[in-house]
Scaffold this motif. Structure first.
Motif, PDB file in Angstrom:
ATOM      1  N   ALA A  64       3.730   2.545  -1.978  1.00  0.00           N
ATOM      2  CA  ALA A  64       2.771   1.661  -2.585  1.00  0.00           C
ATOM      3  C   ALA A  64       2.839   0.303  -1.921  1.00  0.00           C
ATOM      4  O   ALA A  64       3.919  -0.277  -1.827  1.00  0.00           O
ATOM      5  CB  ALA A  64       2.995   1.755  -4.022  1.00  0.00           C
ATOM      6  N   GLU A  65       1.534  -0.257  -1.639  1.00  0.00           N
ATOM      7  CA  GLU A  65       1.452  -1.299  -1.017  1.00  0.00           C
ATOM      8  C   GLU A  65       1.612  -2.333  -2.144  1.00  0.00           C
ATOM      9  O   GLU A  65       1.994  -3.643  -2.033  1.00  0.00           O
ATOM     10  CB  GLU A  65       0.272  -1.567  -0.315  1.00  0.00           C
ATOM     11  N   ILE A  66       1.074  -1.978  -3.306  1.00  0.00           N
ATOM     12  CA  ILE A  66       1.160  -3.036  -4.608  1.00  0.00           C
ATOM     13  C   ILE A  66       1.484  -2.125  -5.692  1.00  0.00           C
ATOM     14  O   ILE A  66       1.239  -0.990  -6.001  1.00  0.00           O
ATOM     15  CB  ILE A  66      -0.539  -3.392  -4.796  1.00  0.00           C
TER      16      ILE A  66
ATOM     17  N   PHE B 268      -5.451  -7.972 -20.720  1.00  0.00           N
ATOM     18  CA  PHE B 268      -5.143  -7.054 -19.956  1.00  0.00           C
ATOM     19  C   PHE B 268      -6.232  -6.886 -18.972  1.00  0.00           C
ATOM     20  O   PHE B 268      -6.063  -6.037 -17.879  1.00  0.00           O
ATOM     21  CB  PHE B 268      -4.844  -5.883 -20.810  1.00  0.00           C
ATOM     22  N   GLU B 269      -7.339  -6.915 -19.473  1.00  0.00           N
ATOM     23  CA  GLU B 269      -8.609  -6.793 -18.579  1.00  0.00           C
ATOM     24  C   GLU B 269      -8.744  -7.212 -17.104  1.00  0.00           C
ATOM     25  O   GLU B 269      -9.237  -6.744 -16.136  1.00  0.00           O
ATOM     26  CB  GLU B 269      -9.755  -7.211 -19.453  1.00  0.00           C
ATOM     27  N   ARG B 270      -7.877  -8.559 -17.205  1.00  0.00           N
ATOM     28  CA  ARG B 270      -8.041  -9.105 -15.792  1.00  0.00           C
ATOM     29  C   ARG B 270      -6.874  -8.202 -14.768  1.00  0.00           C
ATOM     30  O   ARG B 270      -7.094  -7.980 -13.810  1.00  0.00           O
ATOM     31  CB  ARG B 270      -7.090 -10.551 -16.074  1.00  0.00           C
TER      32      ARG B 270
ATOM     33  N   LEU C 220      -8.597  -2.402  -9.676  1.00  0.00           N
ATOM     34  CA  LEU C 220      -9.870  -1.960  -9.252  1.00  0.00           C
ATOM     35  C   LEU C 220     -10.027  -2.733  -7.715  1.00  0.00           C
ATOM     36  O   LEU C 220     -10.532  -1.967  -6.817  1.00  0.00           O
ATOM     37  CB  LEU C 220     -11.235  -2.431 -10.265  1.00  0.00           C
ATOM     38  N   ALA C 221      -9.824  -3.913  -7.709  1.00  0.00           N
ATOM     39  CA  ALA C 221      -9.830  -4.848  -6.533  1.00  0.00           C
ATOM     40  C   ALA C 221      -9.128  -4.166  -5.281  1.00  0.00           C
ATOM     41  O   ALA C 221      -9.315  -4.430  -4.124  1.00  0.00           O
ATOM     42  CB  ALA C 221      -9.669  -6.199  -6.560  1.00  0.00           C
ATOM     43  N   ALA C 222      -7.980  -3.515  -5.580  1.00  0.00           N
ATOM     44  CA  ALA C 222      -7.169  -2.885  -4.740  1.00  0.00           C
ATOM     45  C   ALA C 222      -7.367  -1.494  -4.250  1.00  0.00           C
ATOM     46  O   ALA C 222      -6.570  -0.565  -3.620  1.00  0.00           O
ATOM     47  CB  ALA C 222      -5.746  -2.955  -5.192  1.00  0.00           C
ATOM     48  N   ARG C 223      -8.723  -1.075  -4.611  1.00  0.00           N
ATOM     49  CA  ARG C 223      -9.006   0.547  -4.456  1.00  0.00           C
ATOM     50  C   ARG C 223      -8.824   0.596  -2.858  1.00  0.00           C
ATOM     51  O   ARG C 223      -9.354  -0.161  -2.157  1.00  0.00           O
ATOM     52  CB  ARG C 223     -10.548   0.529  -4.934  1.00  0.00           C
TER      53      ARG C 223
END
Length: 425
Positions: free
Chosen positions: A44-46, A72-74, A80-83
């Motif tokens: 995994a990269e993240i 937690f929503e953040r 999602l930004a790492a999709r």
């Protein structure tokens, strides 16, 4: 040949390939993971997770580490930004049993994720207790009101309760003792599956355990006292269970009213003129997925409803103060509406009918001639069902017994037509 009644995203050639791996991890860390899960973490990269999760998996992590943010929503938005990148999310035990997987699956298609679950805290606790998990009530009190356990307090029942922190077992023991279940056995299972695991058993009203681990599950074997308040599963609960000032839908009428309201999974009820809150409370007791809003103009009664919701274990029932129809503005659209008090006021019926979802149910009860006239007019204009409920109770007449009739109740129930039927009318 494979027949599908609904679209299957797994057959969609445009669906994104898996980029997210959700790994359930226990207190034994990497030792409890399979080779595929450990390989996913290493590639995994993240890697997202709680600080504890990141520490447990640290030897295998090669990419960036991101601890959960608050709120937690953040963190969900960050995932999602790492999709498209290889991403791992570390979760406690089974990610889809009160876990992070549930929140992520609302935003991410199942074809985009691979999941390696570990045993949940409930599974580990059941195995330590030797309990059949399918016969045990599993309740998460993590970040939730402790009163949620009350509907499960039946003599002989077994409950596994996940708490929020080290204070949780003591608070649960205090509730059991205060509610008349002090003789219940309370087993505290701490840091299950790890080197710090500890299991200790106590009588609830003699609980004195100190230095409880933050990660704990409580196993309760319920024992009730002779006059303990137990909430039956049936509708039409005893009026004496409610705190009220006489403004309450009586139990027999309440049972018929709940039957007419016909609660279904996930639905929202408006209880207009809620009084003691009995209708909304019993609505929510029918299933944990149900929601209710009690609208009550009298401040003392609104406060009483809040106390009742705690005592009945439905603390998430919302209470809105004010007079209808004004107090209805801005509320989420209901699937069902009950009108008990104040229904004869101008505009209440029109506002309720307009707000009700197509296919929703409206039930209204009348004990006054004014309200009865409103219901008769509604029946004449809209149809539905109109019934009269007459109940008599045996009562002393001198040295003998006779029937003492209660005030008759007129009940109108109606289903709002679906939009297509309204357009054809």
């Amino acid at each position: 040949m494979r027949l599908l009644s609904t679209p299957d995203s797994s057959l969609d050639s445009t669906a994104s390939p898996p980029w997210l791996t959700i790994v359930g991890i226990g207190e034994d860390g990497l030792a409890g993971l399979g080779e595929a899960a450990k390989a996913a973490i290493a590639k995994a990269e993240i890697v997202f997770g709680g600080l504890r999760h990141l520490e447990l998996a640290a030897p295998a992590i090669r990419g960036e580490r991101h601890a959960w943010l608050s709120p937690f929503e953040r963190s969900v938005e960050a995932v999602l930004a790492a999709r498209g990148q290889p991403v791992v999310v570390l979760a406690s035990g089974d990610p889809f049993f009160y876990g992070v997987g549930v929140a992520l699956s609302r935003k991410i298609q199942r074809t985009e994720m691979t999941v390696f679950p570990a045993p949940s805290s409930f599974s580990l606790a059941a195995s330590r207790m030797g309990w059949a998990l399918q016969e045990t009530a599993c309740v998460s009190l993590h970040g939730r009101p402790i009163d949620l356990i009350r509907p499960h307090l039946h003599p002989g029942s077994r409950i596994l309760a996940l708490t929020s922190d080290s204070d949780g077992p003591g608070a649960l023991a205090a509730l059991l003792a205060q509610a008349g279940f002090g003789a219940s056995t309370l087993t505290v299972l701490e840091a299950l599956g790890g080197a710090r695991e500890r299991v200790s058993t106590h009588r609830a009203d003699r609980f004195a355990l100190e230095s409880v681990d933050m990660l704990n599950v409580c196993a309760v074997e319920v024992v009730a006292g002779d006059s303990t308040r137990v909430l039956p599963f049936a509708s039409g609960l005893d009026d004496a269970l409610f705190e009220h000032d006489g403004q309450i839908t009586k139990r027999e009428v309440r049972a018929l009213t709940l039957s007419a309201l016909a609660p279904r999974r996930g639905e929202l009820l408006w209880d207009i003129g809620a009084g003691s809150g009995s209708i909304g409370i019993e609505w929510m007791l029918a299933d944990p997925s149900l929601r209710a809003i009690a609208i009550e103009a009298v401040p003392e009664r609104a406060a009483r409803i809040r106390r009742n919701t705690a005592l009945f274990g439905v603390p998430t029932l919302a209470v809105v103060g004010g007079n209808a129809p004004g107090a209805l503005a801005g509320l989420a659209a209901p699937d069902a509406i009950f009108i008990g008090g104040g229904g004869s006021e101008d505009g209440v019926f029109d506002a309720a009918i307009a707000a009700l979802k197509p296919g929703g149910r409206l039930v209204a009860n009348a004990v006054t001639t004014e309200m009865e006239a409103v219901l008769i007019a509604a029946h004449a204009g809209l149809g539905g069902s109109l019934i009269r409920i007459d109940i008599a109770r045996a009562a002393p007449v001198g040295r003998m017994t006779g029937w003492r009739p209660a005030m008759p109740v007129t009940q109108w129930s109606w289903i709002k037509p679906a939009k297509e039927l309204e357009e054809l009318a």
